[in-house]
Design a protein around this motif. Structure first.
Motif, PDB file in Angstrom:
ATOM      1  N   ALA A   1      65.289  59.687  29.986  1.00 40.67           N
ATOM      2  CA  ALA A   1      64.311  58.605  29.984  1.00 40.67           C
ATOM      3  C   ALA A   1      63.999  58.178  28.560  1.00 40.67           C
ATOM      4  CB  ALA A   1      63.037  59.049  30.692  1.00 40.67           C
ATOM      5  N   ALA A   2      63.882  59.163  27.664  1.00 39.84           N
ATOM      6  CA  ALA A   2      63.591  58.837  26.270  1.00 39.84           C
ATOM      7  C   ALA A   2      64.737  58.037  25.669  1.00 39.84           C
ATOM      8  CB  ALA A   2      63.365  60.119  25.479  1.00 39.84           C
ATOM      9  N   LEU A   3      65.958  58.431  25.972  1.00 45.66           N
ATOM     10  CA  LEU A   3      67.110  57.700  25.445  1.00 45.66           C
ATOM     11  C   LEU A   3      67.103  56.259  25.962  1.00 45.66           C
ATOM     12  CD1 LEU A   3      69.915  60.386  25.696  1.00 45.66           C
ATOM     13  CD2 LEU A   3      68.672  59.619  23.678  1.00 45.66           C
ATOM     14  N   ALA A   4      66.738  56.099  27.243  1.00 43.44           N
ATOM     15  CA  ALA A   4      66.644  54.745  27.784  1.00 43.44           C
ATOM     16  C   ALA A   4      65.552  53.982  27.055  1.00 43.44           C
ATOM     17  CB  ALA A   4      66.352  54.796  29.283  1.00 43.44           C
TER      18      ALA A   4
ATOM     19  N   MET B   1      72.205  51.539  28.589  1.00 44.43           N
ATOM     20  CA  MET B   1      71.011  51.575  29.427  1.00 44.43           C
ATOM     21  C   MET B   1      70.262  50.251  29.255  1.00 44.43           C
ATOM     22  SD  MET B   1      69.762  55.225  29.811  1.00 44.43           S
ATOM     23  CE  MET B   1      70.520  56.729  29.361  1.00 44.43           C
ATOM     24  N   SER B   2      69.328  50.004  30.188  1.00 46.28           N
ATOM     25  CA  SER B   2      68.714  48.676  30.236  1.00 46.28           C
ATOM     26  C   SER B   2      67.940  48.346  28.961  1.00 46.28           C
ATOM     27  CB  SER B   2      67.785  48.593  31.437  1.00 46.28           C
ATOM     28  OG  SER B   2      66.760  49.538  31.306  1.00 46.28           O
ATOM     29  N   GLY B   3      67.336  49.360  28.320  1.00 43.11           N
ATOM     30  CA  GLY B   3      66.547  49.102  27.123  1.00 43.11           C
ATOM     31  C   GLY B   3      67.367  48.442  26.024  1.00 43.11           C
ATOM     32  N   PHE B   4      68.596  48.869  25.900  1.00 46.29           N
ATOM     33  CA  PHE B   4      69.451  48.316  24.851  1.00 46.29           C
ATOM     34  C   PHE B   4      69.687  46.832  25.057  1.00 46.29           C
ATOM     35  CE2 PHE B   4      73.775  47.091  23.590  1.00 46.29           C
ATOM     36  CZ  PHE B   4      73.617  47.168  22.212  1.00 46.29           C
TER      37      PHE B   4
ATOM     38  N   ALA C   1      63.698  60.075  41.080  1.00 49.74           N
ATOM     39  CA  ALA C   1      64.067  59.977  39.671  1.00 49.74           C
ATOM     40  C   ALA C   1      65.479  59.419  39.529  1.00 49.74           C
ATOM     41  CB  ALA C   1      63.959  61.345  39.011  1.00 49.74           C
ATOM     42  N   THR C   2      66.371  59.893  40.398  1.00 48.45           N
ATOM     43  CA  THR C   2      67.752  59.426  40.311  1.00 48.45           C
ATOM     44  C   THR C   2      67.846  57.945  40.647  1.00 48.45           C
ATOM     45  OG1 THR C   2      68.265  61.597  41.176  1.00 48.45           O
ATOM     46  CG2 THR C   2      70.095  60.073  40.946  1.00 48.45           C
ATOM     47  N   ILE C   3      67.075  57.519  41.655  1.00 50.44           N
ATOM     48  CA  ILE C   3      67.123  56.092  42.020  1.00 50.44           C
ATOM     49  C   ILE C   3      66.748  55.229  40.823  1.00 50.44           C
ATOM     50  CG2 ILE C   3      65.999  54.303  43.412  1.00 50.44           C
ATOM     51  CD1 ILE C   3      65.708  56.373  45.630  1.00 50.44           C
ATOM     52  N   LEU C   4      65.662  55.594  40.144  1.00 46.10           N
ATOM     53  CA  LEU C   4      65.235  54.811  38.977  1.00 46.10           C
ATOM     54  C   LEU C   4      66.298  54.840  37.892  1.00 46.10           C
ATOM     55  CD1 LEU C   4      61.452  55.700  38.754  1.00 46.10           C
ATOM     56  CD2 LEU C   4      62.461  53.467  39.200  1.00 46.10           C
ATOM     57  N   LEU C   5      66.864  56.032  37.689  1.00 35.98           N
ATOM     58  CA  LEU C   5      67.877  56.170  36.642  1.00 35.98           C
ATOM     59  C   LEU C   5      69.080  55.282  36.931  1.00 35.98           C
ATOM     60  CD1 LEU C   5      68.117  57.694  34.084  1.00 35.98           C
ATOM     61  CD2 LEU C   5      69.366  59.491  35.266  1.00 35.98           C
ATOM     62  N   ILE C   6      69.484  55.257  38.214  1.00 31.72           N
ATOM     63  CA  ILE C   6      70.626  54.416  38.578  1.00 31.72           C
ATOM     64  C   ILE C   6      70.339  52.955  38.252  1.00 31.72           C
ATOM     65  CG2 ILE C   6      71.963  53.547  40.543  1.00 31.72           C
ATOM     66  CD1 ILE C   6      71.755  56.350  41.749  1.00 31.72           C
ATOM     67  N   CYS C   7      69.111  52.504  38.620  1.00 31.71           N
ATOM     68  CA  CYS C   7      68.752  51.112  38.321  1.00 31.71           C
ATOM     69  C   CYS C   7      68.860  50.845  36.827  1.00 31.71           C
ATOM     70  CB  CYS C   7      67.328  50.814  38.768  1.00 31.71           C
ATOM     71  SG  CYS C   7      67.118  50.860  40.538  1.00 31.71           S
ATOM     72  N   ILE C   8      68.343  51.771  36.028  1.00 27.21           N
ATOM     73  CA  ILE C   8      68.353  51.577  34.571  1.00 27.21           C
ATOM     74  C   ILE C   8      69.782  51.462  34.063  1.00 27.21           C
ATOM     75  CG2 ILE C   8      67.809  52.698  32.380  1.00 27.21           C
ATOM     76  CD1 ILE C   8      65.359  53.937  33.838  1.00 27.21           C
ATOM     77  N   VAL C   9      70.637  52.343  34.541  1.00 29.03           N
ATOM     78  CA  VAL C   9      72.017  52.344  34.055  1.00 29.03           C
ATOM     79  C   VAL C   9      72.763  51.101  34.538  1.00 29.03           C
ATOM     80  CG1 VAL C   9      74.222  53.573  34.152  1.00 29.03           C
ATOM     81  CG2 VAL C   9      72.095  54.837  33.845  1.00 29.03           C
ATOM     82  N   VAL C  10      72.523  50.718  35.796  1.00 28.59           N
ATOM     83  CA  VAL C  10      73.239  49.544  36.328  1.00 28.59           C
ATOM     84  C   VAL C  10      72.918  48.307  35.505  1.00 28.59           C
ATOM     85  CG1 VAL C  10      73.310  47.931  38.270  1.00 28.59           C
ATOM     86  CG2 VAL C  10      73.523  50.373  38.679  1.00 28.59           C
ATOM     87  N   ILE C  11      71.621  48.128  35.196  1.00 27.36           N
ATOM     88  CA  ILE C  11      71.254  46.958  34.390  1.00 27.36           C
ATOM     89  C   ILE C  11      71.859  47.072  32.995  1.00 27.36           C
ATOM     90  CG2 ILE C  11      69.315  45.723  33.342  1.00 27.36           C
ATOM     91  CD1 ILE C  11      67.657  46.518  35.755  1.00 27.36           C
TER      92      ILE C  11
END
Lengths: 490, 488
Positions: free
Chosen positions: A381-384, A391-394, A456-466
């Motif tokens: 999460a911190a890396l995101a 990841m979506s933040g980038f 947690a995994t569901i959220l992570l998947i969304c972040i990575v997909v975006i």
């Protein structure tokens, strides 16, 4: 009743079901809540699909009429969605489902009332994103205040009542400023419909009034976002509200500020926002650096996250200030991305709090030894959050800076400093917590169970997909973005 | 005036007033000479009387303007709409009186009833008054009945104190009003509003300063009834001292009557008086009322923050609301009258509702402190939710009548020329201040735990006014067009 009305009012199914069920045992209440939280999700997916298919979703019903002199002012019940709101609606329902699921093991007392208020809150948020005129938007906006007040005040941490009052005063002031701005628009333009009002202000030449309304919008949504001097309530809410609620609060409610600034500010009053752009850019910069700097010195994980939210909201402001395609697209990306990331963070905080009852970084040090999976999720999460590519933040930070460098290179250059600080404070907090010396303060702890791992995994998947395929959002908001750009260019 | 002219008047227009008068007299006679067994049903007679008066009034809907008795009694749409508020509010308050469960004040019961009706009659005369004298007589009838009602609990110290304060302050205010009226009479040589308006519409010349003095003094005197600054100090003491239904009456009916007479006199007379060439006298005095509105909102809401006694709290909040209602009076748009009317109607439902909840709790817990609300959600979820609706409406949360009322006032203020942004802004800030004390009650109800475990029950009779008030508050909030269309 169209799909959209159905969606907006669908949380009432859960509310009424709970009301009818009365005070059952905790398990039954939680089961009812969890199942009925799925209904809005299903409907929102339906709305999303209909929007993608291009079918009209707008609805209109006559409501109130005012006669001021010769002018007749009409208020309608009208709903409509655009690309931005449809994504936020989807975000809302996803996070709401996860928040209801996680709160079922975090909320020990009065879960009956808790879930009813959660559904009322969800109703308000869905209404905010579906409303097609300012009055209706305002009404839903105010409806979110009451459940939030009680949710913070009743189930929060140590300073819960103080936080709740601080929340209601700041947001009350913001919404009253908004109400005056809306009344002014209503009287001058004779309508509060978004597109009609935008049309009116494109041709009118009351620059002073427009600027006044634009500043009122900036203050009203500045409280919600929050913008630097108006942020103290938000830190309190982050720290003292129950984590499941903060998932919704940081994940969706703060985005109402971004949504309002982009949709009303840029959408209705593009000319005045062009005038205000330098101010917004500087405010954004202050938010970014101030938030990052304070996040660097916090000893509480939740405070770190609160200031990190302020810092990330600065990026949205920078994107709005850029007033070009990349900037606004970036701001939209950042809204969604930060929503997902902070929801993930507070999901993890909730999981942690159940086990340790504290989020003090020093006390938690060496967490990785006890619960490696939880610590791992925190790290991801911190890396995101710090914007790691992939990841979506980038994606969002990159697009915002692309936009801001085009128009205001100096601000952009200073802003990059904030990005570096983000890396520092995120890693400092997480490393201190997970890899410090192990103190054995909590005895044995279970690592993540199945019920915790899945959300947690569901959220992570969304972040990575975006992050990997940003077009999921970009394509949806394309049309909205073009409409906004036409307004700015013209 | 011979018998022929007397008979030619349309007496039928006064049917609502006559109904109230006859029922009032009947009640006082029955209370005096009737058997004790009858006395139980006396309140129902009062309710029936007010109900019949409402029906008579509704038959007059859409009737043309009429003035009888040499222009001293006027029936116009203004009188019709505002009388409706007075009657509905009194009906709710009578239902509140009936619902009483604790029989301490049983001996006073009859007196309350016919005094209430007498006061109502005064209010209705004010609404229809077309002459300074008849307006004044109506106002005094209202005031005198109110003084007695406040002081009826004669063994209670607070009641006596409140009645004393009310009487003294009220007399001073009455003196002010009369003094101001004498200036107007001196200037125009008439007490009939029509004649005064005609006299004043010409150039006042050297009479201008006299007219201004008359305006200010009369406004200050009448401000007593609507409890705005500078005559607001009596409000908390009197509300605290009076029996709760009487407090509700003073807060709603008496205050509405005050607004009615202010609108009648000041728009009727000074709205036509030319001043300095172009503007009307009223338009030039707007700043004066605006300052009063500002101070009233400010003082009412800020002092309310420190109150623990619920009736004092509602008293200060009612001062704040009076300040809000002064804004449409100042903004002078075509919707101003509609805004005042709608706000008063909304205010009637939510305030009487809130007083009703306090009345129920006060009888069960023998206290008026804010702690009667502690843990109410545990004791009686229904009552807590009902109170939340009233508080939300008083605070102006969307979905309730209070929100529509406030929004109307905002629209009116912003549409005014020149726009009254300062007043609208003050109202906005003060609304947020009012959130603090209204939400504080909600905190007590939902978040705090009750000191003693127990349940609070709502008796069947008590639920009647509650249901009516909730229906009014929510109904006007969700379907405001019903009332607004009715008004047109």
């Amino acid at each position: 009743m169209g799909t959209l009305s159905l969606l907006v009012f669908s949380p009432f199914i859960g509310l009424i079901a709970l009301l009818l069920a009365g005070k059952q045992s905790d398990n039954i209440t939680k089961r009812i809540a969890a199942f009925s939280s799925l209904i809005p999700l299903i409907l929102s997916i339906l709305v999303y699909a209909q929007y993608q298919a291009g079918s009209g979703l707008s609805e209109i019903l006559r409501w109130v009429q005012f006669e001021v002199g010769e002018q007749t002012l009409t208020l309608n019940y009208e709903l409509a969605v655009d690309g931005f709101s449809v994504i936020l609606i989807l975000l809302t329902t996803i996070i709401a489902v996860l928040a209801v699921f996680t709160s079922s093991w975090q909320i020990k007392q009065n879960s009956h009332l808790f879930f009813m208020l959660m559904f009322l809150l969800e109703f308000g948020i869905l209404g905010v994103f579906s409303a097609d005129n300012l009055i209706l938007f305002f009404i839903f906006f105010e409806i979110t205040l009451i459940p939030m007040f009680f949710l913070i005040g009743k189930w929060g941490g140590t300073d819960r009542e103080e936080s709740a009052f601080s929340y209601i005063i700041y947001n009350g002031l913001g919404s009253m400023v908004l109400l005056i701005a809306i009344a002014a628009i209503f009287v001058t333009a004779g309508t509060t419909n978004f597109s009609e009002a935008a049309e009116y202000f494109r041709t009118s030449n009351e620059a002073g009034l427009q600027l006044g309304i634009a500043i009122a919008f900036l203050i009203a949504f500045g409280v919600k976002l929050p913008i630097f001097p108006l942020h103290s309530w938000m830190v309190k809410v982050h720290v003292h509200a129950p984590p499941a609620l903060v998932m919704i609060h940081a994940g969706v409610l703060l985005k109402i500020g971004a949504y309002g600034l982009i949709k009303f500010g840029v959408g209705i009053l593009p000319a005045s926002f062009t005038t205000l752009a330098p101010l917004i850019a500087i405010l954004g910069l202050v938010n970014l650096l101030y938030g990052a700097y304070l996040a660097l010195v916090q000893e509480e994980l939740r405070s770190v996250l609160a200031y990190s939210s302020i810092s990330h909201m600065g990026i949205i402001l920078l994107g709005v200030a850029a007033l070009n395609e990349a900037g606004i697209q970036g701001a939209i990306f950042q809204s969604v991305s930060h929503g997902l990331i902070s929801a993930l963070f507070f999901l993890l905080v909730g999981i942690l709090l159940v086990r340790t009852r504290t989020t003090n970084l020093r006390k938690l040090s060496g967490l990785a030894r006890l619960t490696p999976v939880l610590a791992g999720f925190f790290l991801v999460a911190a890396l995101a959050g710090l914007g790691l590519p992939g990841m979506s933040g980038f994606v969002s930070e990159f697009t915002v800076f692309l936009g801001i460098f085009e128009n205001m290179p100096v601000i952009g250059a200073i802003g990059t400093l904030g990005i570096i600080m983000t890396v520092v404070y995120m890693l400092r907090a997480i490393l201190k917590m997970t890899y410090g010396t192990y103190r054995n303060m909590f005895g044995d702890m279970n690592d993540l169970g199945m019920g915790e791992l899945i959300p947690a995994t569901i959220l992570l998947i969304c972040i990575v997909v975006i992050g990997v395929y940003p077009n999921t959002i970009a394509l949806t908001v394309q049309q909205t973005l073009e409409t906004l750009l036409v307004g700015i260019g013209g | 005036m011979d018998i022929q002219t007397l008979l030619s008047f349309e007496w039928g227009m006064m049917a609502p007033e006559f109904t109230i008068l006859i029922v009032g007299i009947l009640l006082s006679l029955l209370d005096l000479f009737g058997k004790d067994t009858w006395k139980k049903s006396l309140p129902w007679l009062a309710v029936g009387g007010v109900g019949v008066a409402i029906i008579f009034l509704l038959f007059q809907y859409g009737h043309g303007d009429i003035s009888i008795l040499g222009n001293t009694y006027v029936f116009d749409s203004f009188a019709f709409y505002f009388k409706l508020i007075l009657l509905i509010a009194t009906l709710l308050i009578l239902l509140m009186v009936i619902s009483r469960t604790v029989q301490q004040e049983v001996r006073d019961r009859g007196e309350y009833l016919y005094l209430l009706l007498a006061a109502l009659l005064g209010g209705m005369m004010v609404a229809s008054g077309g002459d300074l004298i008849s307006l004044f007589v109506g106002l005094e009838l209202l005031s005198l009945s109110s003084y007695i009602m406040v002081g009826l609990r004669k063994r209670d110290v607070r009641s006596s104190e409140g009645a004393m304060k009310y009487l003294i302050n009220g007399s001073i205010a009455t003196a002010f009003t009369l003094f101001g009226m004498s200036y107007v009479f001196g200037l125009t040589g008439s007490t009939k509003l029509v004649d005064i308006a005609r006299e004043m519409s010409g150039s006042l010349g050297s009479g201008e300063p006299v007219a201004i003095i008359g305006f200010i003094i009369m406004f200050v005197g009448l401000a007593f009834k609507i409890s705005t600054v500078p005559f607001h100090m009596w409000t908390p003491d009197v509300y605290e001292g009076a029996v709760t239904p009487v407090s509700a009456f003073l807060s709603v009916v008496s205050k509405s009557a005050g607004f009615i007479i202010i609108v009648r006199i000041f728009w009727g007379i000074f709205g036509n008086a030319t001043f300095g060439g172009s503007d009307t006298l009223f338009a030039t005095m707007i700043d004066f009322i605006a300052v009063l509105a500002f101070l009233t909102m400010f003082i009412g809401n800020l002092v309310a923050l420190r109150q623990r006694n619920m009736k004092r709290l509602l008293a200060y909040s009612s001062i704040g609301h009076a300040g809000y209602i002064l804004i449409p009076l100042v903004s002078l748009t075509p919707v101003s009258l509609e805004n005042i009317w709608f706000y008063l109607l909304a205010y009637a439902f939510m305030t009487i509702g809130a007083f009703m909840v306090i009345y129920i709790l006060e009888q069960q817990k023998q206290s008026e402190d804010i702690s009667i609300f502690t843990g109410l959600y545990r004791e009686s979820p229904a009552l807590a939710i009902i109170m939340t609706i009233f508080l939300a409406s008083l605070a102006g949360i969307p979905g309730t009548a209070g929100f529509i009322g406030k929004f109307n006032i905002f629209v009116g203020a912003v549409a005014a020329d020149p726009a009254q942004y300062i007043l609208a802004g003050t109202m906005a800030v003060m609304t947020v201040v009012s959130y603090i004390y209204y939400f504080n009650i909600m905190v007590q109800m939902y978040i705090r735990k009750p000191q003693l475990e127990g349940t609070t029950k709502i008796a069947r009779l008590q639920s009647v006014p509650l249901i009516l008030c909730v229906a009014g508050t929510i109904g006007l909030g969700v379907f405001p067009f019903i009332a607004l269309n009715f008004f047109h």
